[in-house]
Design an enzyme around this catalytic site. Structure first.
Site, PDB file in Angstrom:
ATOM      1  N   THR A  74       0.664  -1.194  -0.130  1.00 39.24           N
ATOM      2  CA  THR A  74       0.051   0.034   0.130  1.00 39.24           C
ATOM      3  C   THR A  74       0.738   1.141   0.017  1.00 39.24           C
ATOM      4  O   THR A  74       0.633   2.133  -0.800  1.00 39.24           O
ATOM      5  CB  THR A  74      -0.888  -0.024   1.118  1.00 39.24           C
ATOM      6  OG1 THR A  74      -1.718  -1.276   1.028  1.00 39.24           O
ATOM      7  CG2 THR A  74      -1.852   1.264   1.254  1.00 39.24           C
ATOM      8  N   ASN A 151      -4.847  -9.469  -8.075  1.00 37.77           N
ATOM      9  CA  ASN A 151      -4.945 -10.244  -6.895  1.00 37.77           C
ATOM     10  C   ASN A 151      -5.999 -11.252  -6.744  1.00 37.77           C
ATOM     11  O   ASN A 151      -5.927 -12.337  -6.260  1.00 37.77           O
ATOM     12  CB  ASN A 151      -4.843  -9.441  -5.665  1.00 37.77           C
ATOM     13  CG  ASN A 151      -6.023  -8.214  -5.843  1.00 37.77           C
ATOM     14  OD1 ASN A 151      -5.470  -7.499  -6.664  1.00 37.77           O
ATOM     15  ND2 ASN A 151      -6.729  -8.239  -4.794  1.00 37.77           N
ATOM     16  N   CYS A 323     -19.730  -9.240   1.680  1.00 35.85           N
ATOM     17  CA  CYS A 323     -21.059  -9.239   2.262  1.00 35.85           C
ATOM     18  C   CYS A 323     -21.389  -8.127   3.375  1.00 35.85           C
ATOM     19  O   CYS A 323     -20.290  -8.217   4.222  1.00 35.85           O
ATOM     20  CB  CYS A 323     -21.229 -10.785   2.822  1.00 35.85           C
ATOM     21  SG  CYS A 323     -22.887 -10.880   3.339  1.00 35.85           S
TER      22      CYS A 323
HETATM   23  C1  LIG Z   1      -2.091  -6.390  -5.835  1.00 38.09           C
HETATM   24  C2  LIG Z   1      -1.718  -5.879  -4.593  1.00 38.09           C
HETATM   25  N1  LIG Z   1      -1.301  -4.665  -4.142  1.00 38.09           N
HETATM   26  C3  LIG Z   1      -1.225  -4.141  -3.177  1.00 38.09           C
HETATM   27  C4  LIG Z   1      -1.519  -4.700  -2.024  1.00 38.09           C
HETATM   28  C5  LIG Z   1      -1.336  -4.169  -0.550  1.00 38.09           C
HETATM   29  O1  LIG Z   1      -0.236  -4.554   0.084  1.00 38.09           O
HETATM   30  P1  LIG Z   1       0.297  -4.544   1.542  1.00 38.09           P
HETATM   31  O2  LIG Z   1      -0.921  -5.593   2.152  1.00 38.09           O
HETATM   32  O3  LIG Z   1       1.455  -4.808   1.900  1.00 38.09           O
HETATM   33  O4  LIG Z   1      -0.068  -3.028   1.763  1.00 38.09           O
HETATM   34  C6  LIG Z   1      -2.175  -5.867  -2.107  1.00 38.09           C
HETATM   35  C7  LIG Z   1      -2.444  -6.838  -1.067  1.00 38.09           C
HETATM   36  O5  LIG Z   1      -3.451  -7.449  -0.911  1.00 38.09           O
HETATM   37  C8  LIG Z   1      -2.158  -6.521  -3.395  1.00 38.09           C
HETATM   38  O6  LIG Z   1      -2.786  -7.677  -3.520  1.00 38.09           O
END
Ligand SMILES: Cc1ncc(COP(=O)(O)O)c(C=O)c1O
Length: 374
Positions: A74, A151, A323
């Site tokens: 993030t 993801n 949900c």
């Molecule tokens: C594609 C993607 N980007 C960014 C993140 C965020 O990463 P973090 O949990 O290390 O902040 C995730 C987490 O699920 C992710 O899957």
């Protein structure tokens, strides 16, 4: 508690590798120095951070000084998007992105719209993939930001092609590689990107550590201000133990990439074979030709994913929907892919990892088939 559970949620997070935990321990105990301190404790911590920087760089084929440690995916995405945006003016205040980004990209991009930027959101096909030739237009662009591996469904985006198109428009190009790192080979030169996000806890390092690759010469402003750590791009005393863990996780990933993706792909394909033969109405979501080897997104239309998983208490996996007070909201990613509502509500994400075995795949498939028939 978790002894008899089958963990098929590696896209949510991975367990910390034993080697990673072991390497971190001294930096949580005896080698506790601050890397900025000019004495033996500080120097030991700094040397450990430098080694980790080399290990992360080696995994993605960058120079060590192009690695900036952060608190995770993030933060890396926010730093890339907001940090580059702060350096862009005039008609280049235009960002190009996709409809299938993680919120860690979609939300900072939304902030740019609020700040007056133009946003071009590229749509995806039924498999969740962008067409790099479509929709970018020929106006100047300041920033392109694209997820490398999605993801929820595991679809891989044509980031190298997108980078080429966007560079021709004058853009700085960022990719969110949080889900790709350690699962498939990732090389910054092949992708041609200027910035690339890494999340430690998706690749057997701890939560709360990550990295941003920043190509030499890329204009980026810090989001946090303070002392000058991480070349001034990400000030704050380093999470030394976490960084050491990320370095070792990257070194393990480098060693594994020769064989592990194929092993996992074999297990994932076996899981789909078992599920599709036992649940004839099962639908597989995502692009099959351009996909992470570990991710299987399936739906049993007419049955909500969360109900199916509730009927499989021995299985830890995710649904593709949220949900809220009894109502199921289909995920924005599945909506963007044009997945019908009843199929989206049935979505289950099964994501395999380093410790997944054939026996677990068999048990999970039988449990899901049993639950689907209820
Ligand atoms: C594609 C993607 N980007 C960014 C993140 C965020 O990463 P973090 O949990 O290390 O902040 C995730 C987490 O699920 C992710 O899957």
């Amino acid at each position: 508690m978790t002894q008899n559970l089958i963990y098929l949620d590696h896209n949510a997070t991975t367990p910390i590798a034993a080697e990673v935990a072991e390497a971190m321990w001294p930096y949580l105990t005896t080698r506790f120095g601050n890397p900025s301190s000019d004495h033996a404790f500080g120097r030991a911590a700094k040397a450990a951070v430098d080694t980790a920087r080399e290990q992360v760089a080696a995994l993605i084929g960058s120079h060590p000084e192009e690695i900036v440690f952060t608190s995770g995916g993030t933060e890396s995405n926010n730093l890339a998007i907001r940090g580059v945006a702060a350096t862009v003016a005039g008609e280049r205040r235009h960002v190009v992105t996709t409809a299938v980004e993680h919120p860690a990209t979609a939300q900072p991009t939304r902030l740019l719209t609020e700040a007056g930027w133009r946003v071009t959101t590229l749509g995806v096909d039924g498999g969740g993939r962008v067409d790099p030739a479509a929709g970018v237009g020929d106006t100047p662009v300041g920033l392109g930001t694209f997820i490398l591996a999605q993801n929820e469904v595991g679809t891989l985006q044509p980031v190298a092609e997108l980078a080429e198109v966007l560079h021709a428009r004058g853009a700085v190009v960022h990719t969110d590689a949080a889900q790709a790192i350690g699962k498939i080979p990732v090389a910054v030169e092949d992708l041609g990107v200027d910035l690339l996000s890494i999340a430690g806890h998706k690749c057997y390092a701890p939560k709360g550590v990550g990295a941003l690759y920043v190509r030499r010469g890329t204009s980026i402003s810090p989001v946090l201000v303070g002392a000058g750590q991480e070349h001034g791009v990400r000030p704050g005393t380093e999470n030394v133990a976490g960084i050491v863990g990320l370095g070792v996780a990257c070194a393990l990933a480098s060693a594994d990439l020769g064989t592990e993706p194929e092993r996992i792909r074999g297990l994932r394909d076996y899981l789909w074979e078992l599920l599709s033969s036992r649940i004839p109405c099962a639908v597989r979501l995502g692009d099959r030709d351009h996909a992470l080897p570990n991710t299987l997104s399936v739906s049993i239309p007419g049955r909500r994913g969360l109900d199916v998983l509730a009927d499989c208490p021995s299985l830890a996996a995710s649904t593709g929907s949220a949900c809220h007070t009894g109502r199921v909201d289909p995920s924005a990613v599945l909506v963007a892919m044009g997945v019908p509502d009843d199929v989206a509500a049935g979505a289950i994400r099964l994501s395999l990892g380093r410790h997944t075995t054939t026996e677990q795949i068999l048990t999970a498939a039988f449990a899901l088939a049993g639950a689907a028939q209820k």
